[in-house]
Enzyme design. Structure first.
Site, PDB file in Angstrom:
ATOM      1  N   LYS A  72       0.820  -1.212   0.000  1.00 30.27           N
ATOM      2  CA  LYS A  72       0.000   0.000   0.000  1.00 30.27           C
ATOM      3  C   LYS A  72       0.862   1.273   0.000  1.00 30.27           C
ATOM      4  O   LYS A  72       2.069   1.224   0.254  1.00 30.27           O
ATOM      5  CB  LYS A  72      -0.909  -0.014   1.229  1.00 30.27           C
ATOM      6  CG  LYS A  72      -1.950  -1.131   1.196  1.00 30.27           C
ATOM      7  CD  LYS A  72      -2.832  -1.048   2.429  1.00 30.27           C
ATOM      8  CE  LYS A  72      -3.914  -2.111   2.415  1.00 30.27           C
ATOM      9  NZ  LYS A  72      -4.772  -1.983   3.617  1.00 30.27           N
ATOM     10  N   PHE A 126     -15.939   3.853   6.547  1.00 34.47           N
ATOM     11  CA  PHE A 126     -14.514   4.046   6.287  1.00 34.47           C
ATOM     12  C   PHE A 126     -14.147   3.990   4.808  1.00 34.47           C
ATOM     13  O   PHE A 126     -12.995   4.232   4.442  1.00 34.47           O
ATOM     14  CB  PHE A 126     -13.683   3.008   7.051  1.00 34.47           C
ATOM     15  CG  PHE A 126     -13.983   1.577   6.671  1.00 34.47           C
ATOM     16  CD1 PHE A 126     -13.387   0.981   5.566  1.00 34.47           C
ATOM     17  CD2 PHE A 126     -14.872   0.823   7.432  1.00 34.47           C
ATOM     18  CE1 PHE A 126     -13.668  -0.330   5.221  1.00 34.47           C
ATOM     19  CE2 PHE A 126     -15.156  -0.493   7.100  1.00 34.47           C
ATOM     20  CZ  PHE A 126     -14.544  -1.068   5.991  1.00 34.47           C
ATOM     21  N   HIS A 148      -2.087  -5.400   1.775  1.00 31.37           N
ATOM     22  CA  HIS A 148      -3.377  -6.077   1.651  1.00 31.37           C
ATOM     23  C   HIS A 148      -3.081  -7.491   1.181  1.00 31.37           C
ATOM     24  O   HIS A 148      -2.191  -7.687   0.348  1.00 31.37           O
ATOM     25  CB  HIS A 148      -4.266  -5.372   0.622  1.00 31.37           C
ATOM     26  CG  HIS A 148      -5.405  -6.222   0.149  1.00 31.37           C
ATOM     27  ND1 HIS A 148      -6.637  -6.215   0.772  1.00 31.37           N
ATOM     28  CD2 HIS A 148      -5.495  -7.132  -0.857  1.00 31.37           C
ATOM     29  CE1 HIS A 148      -7.431  -7.077   0.147  1.00 31.37           C
ATOM     30  NE2 HIS A 148      -6.765  -7.645  -0.845  1.00 31.37           N
TER      31      HIS A 148
END
Length: 132
Positions: free
Chosen positions: A9, A57, A115
């Site tokens: 990320k 979120f 991830h």
């Protein structure tokens, strides 16, 4: 052999930790089959995280995932999905086991550096998203 997807990320790419993550994966006996650096558009990020549609979120997640380059990669190993989830640690790095990638480099629950697919079925879908 099975395959799974890992994404490095923006918080990790911005801190020049790509090599560190790849090294950790290779030491854990994963074979990197495909890898590229991309910059997600808002549309692509929303499509990838469509499972979170309607959750509070999602907008912050999309903003974060489009804030810098990401490095998706296809990894191969026996029990790839399970072994990778063990290798990266809990989503919240405060709960990640010592020695896991997230324990070592994640900043917080939002900026958790990587991830990983959570099932064999999702791995196939996610790999197809980045690697046609």
């Amino acid at each position: 052999m099975s395959r799974t997807l890992l994404i490095i990320k923006p918080d990790a790419t911005n801190r020049n930790l790509i090599g560190h993550v790849v090294n950790r994966l290779e030491r854990a006996k994963f074979k990197v089959v495909e890898m590229r650096m991309v910059r997600l558009t808002e549309e692509k990020a929303r499509k990838f995280y469509a499972v979170h549609e309607g959750k509070p979120f999602l907008n912050d997640l999309v903003k974060f995932m489009t804030s810098g380059p990401v490095v998706p990669m296809v990894l191969e190993k026996e029990n790839a999905v399970t072994d990778l989830r063990t290798c990266i640690g809990a989503t919240n790095p405060a709960n990640a086991d010592c020695g896991t990638i997230r324990y070592e480099i994640a900043l917080d629950i939002e900026k958790n550096s990587v991830h990983a697919s959570d099932s064999d079925d999702n791995a196939k879908i996610e790999i197809g998203f980045f690697f046609e």
